[in-house]
Design a protein around this motif. Structure first.
Motif, PDB file in Angstrom:
ATOM      1  N   PHE A  88      -1.390  20.472 -23.516  1.00  0.00           N
ATOM      2  CA  PHE A  88      -2.554  21.235 -23.959  1.00  0.00           C
ATOM      3  C   PHE A  88      -2.778  22.448 -23.076  1.00  0.00           C
ATOM      4  O   PHE A  88      -2.465  22.422 -21.894  1.00  0.00           O
ATOM      5  N   PHE A  89      -3.331  23.480 -23.679  1.00  0.00           N
ATOM      6  CA  PHE A  89      -3.744  24.660 -22.933  1.00  0.00           C
ATOM      7  C   PHE A  89      -5.261  24.649 -22.863  1.00  0.00           C
ATOM      8  O   PHE A  89      -5.933  24.371 -23.851  1.00  0.00           O
ATOM      9  N   CYS A  90      -5.790  24.946 -21.688  1.00  0.00           N
ATOM     10  CA  CYS A  90      -7.231  24.900 -21.498  1.00  0.00           C
ATOM     11  C   CYS A  90      -7.651  25.993 -20.522  1.00  0.00           C
ATOM     12  O   CYS A  90      -7.103  26.089 -19.427  1.00  0.00           O
ATOM     13  N   PHE A 118      -0.119  30.095 -28.806  1.00  0.00           N
ATOM     14  CA  PHE A 118       0.121  28.990 -27.870  1.00  0.00           C
ATOM     15  C   PHE A 118       0.652  27.767 -28.609  1.00  0.00           C
ATOM     16  O   PHE A 118       1.611  27.131 -28.174  1.00  0.00           O
ATOM     17  N   ILE A 119       0.041  27.426 -29.729  1.00  0.00           N
ATOM     18  CA  ILE A 119       0.479  26.246 -30.500  1.00  0.00           C
ATOM     19  C   ILE A 119       1.874  26.472 -31.079  1.00  0.00           C
ATOM     20  O   ILE A 119       2.717  25.580 -31.040  1.00  0.00           O
ATOM     21  N   LYS A 120       2.121  27.655 -31.586  1.00  0.00           N
ATOM     22  CA  LYS A 120       3.438  27.981 -32.151  1.00  0.00           C
ATOM     23  C   LYS A 120       4.550  27.828 -31.108  1.00  0.00           C
ATOM     24  O   LYS A 120       5.675  27.477 -31.437  1.00  0.00           O
ATOM     25  N   PHE A 151       2.445  24.267 -27.195  1.00  0.00           N
ATOM     26  CA  PHE A 151       1.254  23.470 -26.871  1.00  0.00           C
ATOM     27  C   PHE A 151       0.823  22.693 -28.110  1.00  0.00           C
ATOM     28  O   PHE A 151       0.909  23.193 -29.227  1.00  0.00           O
ATOM     29  N   ASN A 152       0.324  21.470 -27.905  1.00  0.00           N
ATOM     30  CA  ASN A 152      -0.216  20.693 -29.017  1.00  0.00           C
ATOM     31  C   ASN A 152      -1.513  21.309 -29.537  1.00  0.00           C
ATOM     32  O   ASN A 152      -1.773  21.301 -30.732  1.00  0.00           O
ATOM     33  N   ASP A 153      -2.328  21.807 -28.607  1.00  0.00           N
ATOM     34  CA  ASP A 153      -3.570  22.487 -28.975  1.00  0.00           C
ATOM     35  C   ASP A 153      -4.019  23.335 -27.799  1.00  0.00           C
ATOM     36  O   ASP A 153      -3.489  23.196 -26.692  1.00  0.00           O
TER      37      ASP A 153
END
Length: 128
Positions: free
Chosen positions: A85-87, A99-101, A104-106
């Motif tokens: 995950f990115f946060c 980011f998801i592409k 990252f999952n989300d």
């Protein structure tokens, strides 16, 4: 027959902003946070053939030499089945779709509430 105590979740935090680990600890005190806070540590980790187990990984924008998208791609090659995950707390540099592409999952931005992380931990527990 007694239930075995659950082992704490192992969470790798890479380049996250100050405050995120405190939010995580307040939501789930029985977690083990492993911090990676320099570009050099991350590069050494990525170059290593070892892939220690983590229940999930949380990345941020605090590392300057390795862009988040490049980090996502490298981590996804190393951890093909792990949630990543990115946060971040600031919107600057945040590109959720990109980011998801790229691995990252989300991705999350803004003030992260303990309610969000509590919900997140419940979903992670159901996966494991």
């Amino acid at each position: 027959m007694s239930d075995k105590p659950r082992k704490p979740l192992e969470i790798l935090m890479i380049g996250t902003e100050p405050g995120i680990s405190e939010i995580l600890q307040s939501c789930a005190p029985s977690i083990n946070l492993i911090g990676m806070d320099t570009d050099e540590k991350l590069q050494t980790f990525l170059d290593s053939p070892d892939s220690p187990f983590y229940d999930f990984l949380i990345c941020g924008l605090e590392l300057k030499q390795i862009p988040a998208i490049e980090m996502a791609q490298a981590l996804r090659m190393k951890y093909t089945d792990s949630p990543i995950f990115f946060c971040c707390l600031k919107r600057e540099g945040y590109e959720r779709k990109k980011f998801i592409k790229n691995g990252f999952n989300d991705a999350f931005v803004g003030i992260i509430s303990s309610v969000l992380f509590s919900t997140f931990f419940q979903s992670i527990k159901s996966i494991n």
